[in-house]
Structures are given as C-alpha cells and as structure tokens.
Write a protein that holds these residues in place. Sequence first.
Motif: not given
Length: 135
Positions: A67-81, A83-94, A108-110
């Motif tokens: 992510l920092l160095f912009g390597v394999a941007r589709f995959w690295s940016y997509g990876f964080f999108l 895992i963070h998206g799933v993590g955010t959805v799983l905290t919907y009650e909060r 802050a996740a939003i």
Amino acid sequence: MTDSKLKLSLFAIRFTLFLFFSVWAIEKFIKPETTVAIWKAFYLADTLPLQASYIIGIIQSIAVLCLLFGVARFWSYGFFLLIHGVGTVLTYERLLDPYTGSNHLFAAAIPVFGALVALFLLRDEDTLFTIGNRK
C-alpha cells in the motif's frame, strides 16, 4: 484540479492509510492476545490460536508495505478495501448505537472506508512515489 495536485492528494491518502493500517499490523506482533480477542468478538473465531496473530501480522505487514509504495495497486488497495469493508460491516451494531460506551470510535471506520474507495477508484492516477504500475 491539476494533475500534480491530484497525485499529491492520492499520495496523502495512501500515506495516511499506511500509517493507520500499520498500527493494526504492528499490534499483531506486540499484543497478539488482542488479535485473538478481536477475532473472537467480531469474527466468531473462538479457537484462533495465538500464533495465528503472527501469520496475520506478516500478511498484513506485507500488504501495508505494498500500500505504501503503490505496488500491485489493484490487489493491495483492493485487499484493504475488502478487509476494512468487512470489518466495518461486522461492527454495524456499534455504528448504529454510537453513544453507548466508546462505540463512537467505530465511526472513524466510515471515512477510512471512503478514502479506500477513492484510492481504489483512482488507483491508475496514483503514481507519486510508487513502485511499478506506472501509467
């Protein structure tokens, strides 16, 4: 917006996301018991062994450097999108009950999710201080 302003803006988003996600990657090594507790609370993984935190940490550390160095941007940016998206959805009650305890911190996740969406969609324009994948 000029091309240089766009590239600088995307770098700023990428760098600050790197800082944000680095905290979580480092935590896997210095407080692995926290990872086990988080997985138990949010991902229903009652039997996650402590050693799994290190494996997750290695994967996350490699991804955060990509992510920092912009390597394999589709995959690295997509990876964080993803895992963070799933993590955010799983905290919907909060998120739906922000004023109980410290639930408001989950809000802050939003904007982080929004930054990840923007970075992913504009990944081809994000070339400042990147390795490979140049336009």
